[in-house]
Design an enzyme around this catalytic site. Structure first.
Site, PDB file in Angstrom:
ATOM      1  CG  ASN A   1     -16.865  11.499 -53.813  1.00  0.00           C
ATOM      2  OD1 ASN A   1     -18.030  11.102 -53.951  1.00  0.00           O
ATOM      3  ND2 ASN A   1     -15.899  10.698 -53.376  1.00  0.00           N
TER       4      ASN A   1
ATOM      5  CG  ASP B   1     -13.111   7.465 -48.073  1.00  0.00           C
ATOM      6  OD1 ASP B   1     -13.868   6.550 -48.461  1.00  0.00           O
ATOM      7  OD2 ASP B   1     -13.408   8.674 -48.109  1.00  0.00           O
TER       8      ASP B   1
ATOM      9  CG  HIS C   1      -9.289  11.249 -57.075  1.00  0.00           C
ATOM     10  ND1 HIS C   1      -9.795  10.432 -56.086  1.00  0.00           N
ATOM     11  CD2 HIS C   1      -8.517  12.173 -56.454  1.00  0.00           C
ATOM     12  CE1 HIS C   1      -9.352  10.857 -54.905  1.00  0.00           C
ATOM     13  NE2 HIS C   1      -8.578  11.923 -55.106  1.00  0.00           N
TER      14      HIS C   1
ATOM     15  CB  CYS D   1     -10.438   3.983 -56.063  1.00  0.00           C
ATOM     16  SG  CYS D   1     -11.049   5.175 -57.230  1.00  0.00           S
TER      17      CYS D   1
ATOM     18  CG  ASN E   1     -28.953  54.904 -95.071  1.00  0.00           C
ATOM     19  OD1 ASN E   1     -28.515  55.933 -95.576  1.00  0.00           O
ATOM     20  ND2 ASN E   1     -29.993  54.245 -95.570  1.00  0.00           N
ATOM     21  CB  ALA E   2     -31.843  52.987 -90.266  1.00  0.00           C
TER      22      ALA E   2
ATOM     23  CG  HIS F   1     -24.328  52.438 -85.480  1.00  0.00           C
ATOM     24  ND1 HIS F   1     -23.471  52.637 -86.535  1.00  0.00           N
ATOM     25  CD2 HIS F   1     -25.495  52.013 -86.015  1.00  0.00           C
ATOM     26  CE1 HIS F   1     -24.117  52.368 -87.671  1.00  0.00           C
ATOM     27  NE2 HIS F   1     -25.342  51.981 -87.379  1.00  0.00           N
TER      28      HIS F   1
ATOM     29  CG  ASP G   1     -31.045  48.190 -76.643  1.00  0.00           C
ATOM     30  OD1 ASP G   1     -30.345  48.524 -77.613  1.00  0.00           O
ATOM     31  OD2 ASP G   1     -32.042  47.433 -76.750  1.00  0.00           O
TER      32      ASP G   1
HETATM   33  N1  ARG Z   1     -14.293   8.644 -50.874  1.00  0.00           N
HETATM   34  C1  ARG Z   1     -12.979   8.709 -51.419  1.00  0.00           C
HETATM   35  C2  ARG Z   1     -12.621  10.157 -51.668  1.00  0.00           C
HETATM   36  O1  ARG Z   1     -13.484  10.921 -52.022  1.00  0.00           O
HETATM   37  C3  ARG Z   1     -12.900   7.926 -52.697  1.00  0.00           C
HETATM   38  C4  ARG Z   1     -11.542   7.881 -53.260  1.00  0.00           C
HETATM   39  C5  ARG Z   1     -11.471   7.191 -54.572  1.00  0.00           C
HETATM   40  N2  ARG Z   1     -10.148   7.026 -54.993  1.00  0.00           N
HETATM   41  C6  ARG Z   1      -9.693   7.286 -56.202  1.00  0.00           C
HETATM   42  N3  ARG Z   1      -8.454   7.037 -56.482  1.00  0.00           N
HETATM   43  N4  ARG Z   1     -10.441   7.851 -57.112  1.00  0.00           N
HETATM   44  O2  ARG Z   1     -11.496  10.533 -51.498  1.00  0.00           O
END
Ligand code: ARG
Length: 703
Positions: A22, A65, A168, A264, A524-525, A638, A656
């Site tokens: 992300n 994570d 998310h 999170c 017209n023109a 036109h 054009d």
């Molecule tokens: N690094 C994790 C990911 O990208 C972070 C997750 C965050 N969790 C959340 N529920 N927003 O998956």
């Protein structure tokens, strides 16, 4: 104080930023501090323990994570839908979370393979338990939502995320106690914003600023009247206080580096079930079939992009690849949309690409009667330039008078059912009009790899057309003009006054004299300046021989108008010998019909100018009938008018100096259009040269 509410957390023993999935993780690989993250995690843990029970799942080495337990799954009552991570970097967490849920006695539901859904990160219960908000667009697929509804027996409202920083749902959306909602509206598409506004009253919506959003203020844990989050502005805290909430800030910046914060890091595992709430998903799916040079012409990419860009999602069910260059491919694509409305708009775009709705093969089009003259039923199908067929009483009926922006009017005549494109104002009581998008298909010519190349070249996507490229188009156009003339075909020219100002008048006059033009459309023109030049040698007061402004020349065009008015028409002025050259002269002399459509800014107008625009539109349409080629010379007004009346299959050449005009006209997606960004006077002079070359006996074939 401990309530019955309980959360799941995972200690940060192995937490780190190890990869980038992300935008927050970018530039942060191995940049988080071990000590500080432990300290911050404990800070949050400590606060939550004062208000709820906190259970822990054992962290696992290699799954950094896993601290973000919100992504373990989605719990409601005793049921849990396990996450299916989009990225392989997190997929290894799934079995550990599954084991934890099973050990605690939850019923675990697992989505089909390849259908991503990232748990409570992307699905948030209304805090009153009335429905489930579910996000899609980045991590979770829209097609997972019907499963959530079915397994958890709850209404699911799908929201589309469009800002990748808020990938998310829980990064930008937080339902609060008493029906309040904390959210960042810009993270959602307009359809989703409307849905939110329909469900949550203005007094209950707390929209936050971008500054608060990027501090993860929405990524908050709400327990009764307290809200735990990383950070909030004074303003936000005050607004929340007004709504009866108390904000507890706890720094979580080490986790922000991975794209997560308070919410999170937690998963609420006690979510009460409301008896009266039951499954309901507005998500619709349909299976469509596409055929053609799907890969070579880029058709499949266009179709899939179109689905996603318009808020839907897709699954390619079947792809039969044509193996030779000439063989076409076929694909079956399942399209899902969060509502019928969104589905309808996606399908109508796909119909334009030639897609056929599969189960629809057995369904007739839906019709509704016209009850007020000149007014279509609300949900009417809007026609396109492509040859269209509509299914009535089990048969596909070809639509007549194909044009875009009309309605499909069905009438029964003694000779059977007739389907016609009609502009709204022409609808009559007694007509039936096709509504919705069912039972409609368009027939698209299969576009080849080669055609795509010419088309891209013609679109001048680079913005500038090199001289050689202009020459190539001119050669091609000259060749076709010759062919059409020699076979007794029809070419219509739309032209603006710039043709005269840039010195192209003589060339256009020559084209008419030599039989290359069968009708002239303009305003017209063009006629005024052409006649001004014929009578006085100037165009808008500029001497066309010497290229300089003539003293008092700006009055010339009014004199020209006045002269023609005194004779009663352009034709009469030609007869009287007052006009002896030029575009209008040649039209009259060679019996080439013309229509001059008036506008608000016209001087005069000339007696020939049609100031009743409804009549002018009808006359344009009549003169365009049967045209094989339309040369659009520097008239946005036109040319666009003409483009709207013209079905696919008619070659349009748009010239054009302004690339925007060319793109606008070529962009109707019909493979026959060619755009040339250049000076129109120059274009016409090259065209004449080229035609003269073709006439000489030494020419070789070009094109
Ligand atoms: N690094 C994790 C990911 O990208 C972070 C997750 C965050 N969790 C959340 N529920 N927003 O998956």
């Amino acid at each position: 104080m401990t309530s019955q509410i309980s959360f799941l957390m995972c200690p940060p023993d192995y937490y780190d930023v190890d990869y980038v999935i992300n935008p927050w993780m970018e530039g942060n690989i191995h940049r988080s501090s071990r000590d500080r993250s432990v300290e911050q995690w404990e800070g949050l843990h400590h606060i939550l323990k004062q208000h709820a029970i906190v259970g822990l799942v054992k962290p696992q080495k290699g799954w950094p994570d896993m601290v973000f337990t919100a992504n373990a799954g989605l719990v409601l009552g005793n049921n849990v839908v396990l996450s299916r991570f989009l990225h392989k970097e997190r997929q290894g967490e799934e079995p550990y979370f599954k084991k934890w849920f099973e050990e605690k006695g939850y019923t675990v539901y697992e989505l089909p393979k390849d259908l991503p859904f990232e748990g409570a990160g992307d699905a948030l219960l209304d805090r009153e338990g009335r429905w489930l908000w579910a996000g899609y667009g980045f991590r979770s697929e829209l097609d997972s939502h019907p499963y959530l509804a079915k397994w958890l027996d709850i209404e699911v409202l799908s929201l589309r995320l469009i800002d990748e920083r808020f990938y998310h749902l829980d990064t930008c959306f937080c339902p609060l106690k008493n029906g309040y909602l904390l959210y960042y509206p810009s993270a959602f598409d307009s359809y989703s914003n409307r849905l939110i506004e329909m469900r949550v009253s203005p007094q209950k919506r707390i929209a936050i600023s971008e500054a608060d959003a990027v501090n993860f203020a929405c990524n908050a844990v709400n327990i009764d009247h307290i809200i735990v989050m990383n950070k909030a502005s004074e303003e936000l805290k005050a607004r929340l206080a007004e709504a009866g909430f108390h904000v507890i800030e706890t720094p979580l910046n080490e986790f922000l580096k991975a794209g997560g914060a308070a919410k999170c890091l937690t998963l609420r595992v006690t979510e009460p079930v409301l008896e009266e709430v039951h499954a309901n998903v507005p998500v619709e799916s349909r299976i469509l079939r596409l055929e053609g040079h799907l890969l070579d012409s880029g058709l499949i990419n266009r179709a899939l992009d179109l689905i996603v860009d318009n808020g839907g999602s897709f699954q390619v069910l079947n792809f039969l690849l044509g193996e030779q260059r000439q063989s076409t491919s076929a694909a079956e694509v399942k399209v899902s949309a969060p509502s019928h409305e969104v589905m309808e708009s996606i399908i109508s775009y796909l119909i334009d690409l030639g897609a056929v709705d599969l189960p629809q093969d057995e369904r007739d089009a839906k019709l509704e009667p016209v009850t007020q003259p000149g007014v279509a039923p609300e949900d009417f199908y809007v026609t396109t330039i492509y040859p269209t067929e509509v299914r009535l009483n089990g048969e596909w009926v070809k639509v007549q008078n194909q044009r875009m922006d009309g309605a499909l009017a069905i009438t029964s005549t003694p000779n059977g059912i007739v389907a016609k494109c009609k502009i709204i104002r022409d609808l009559e009581v007694g007509d039936y009009v096709v509504v919705d998008v069912q039972g409609i298909r368009t027939i698209r010519k299969t576009e080849s790899r080669e055609q795509r190349n010419t088309q891209e070249f013609s679109f001048m996507s680079a913005g500038v057309s090199s001289e050689r490229r202009v020459e190539l188009v001119v050669e091609q156009v000259a060749w076709e003009l010759r062919q059409i003339r020699d076979s007794g075909g029809k070419v219509v020219v739309t032209a603006g006054p710039v043709v005269i100002h840039t010195g192209g008048g003589d060339h256009l006059a020559q084209l008419i004299r030599e039989g290359y033009v069968q009708a002239l459309l303009g305003g017209n023109a063009i006629a005024v300046h052409d006649i001004e030049q014929a009578i006085m040698g100037t165009s808008l007061g500029v001497d066309m021989q010497r290229g300089i402004a003539v003293r008092g020349g700006h009055r010339h065009h009014l004199k020209a108008i006045n002269t023609i008015r005194s004779y009663g028409s352009i034709a009469k002025a030609v007869e009287a010998g007052v006009i002896q050259s030029g575009v209008m002269y040649e039209c009259v002399r060679n019996n080439v019909p013309f229509c001059l459509a008036g506008s608000i800014r016209d001087d005069g107008p000339l007696p020939d100018t049609q100031m009743d625009l409804i009549k002018a539109q009808a006359e344009y349409a009549r003169l365009l009938e049967g045209a094989e080629m339309i040369l659009m010379l520097s008239s946005m007004l036109h040319s666009i008018g003409v483009g709207n009346m013209t079905p696919a299959g008619v070659k349009m050449v748009c010239v054009d100096i302004n690339p925007a005009v060319v793109t606008k006209l070529s962009d109707r997606g019909s493979i026959e259009s060619v755009g040339v960004v250049t000076d129109v006077g120059l274009f016409l002079s090259l065209l004449i040269q080229q035609l003269e070359k073709l006439t000489s006996p030494y020419t070789t074939k070009v094109g």
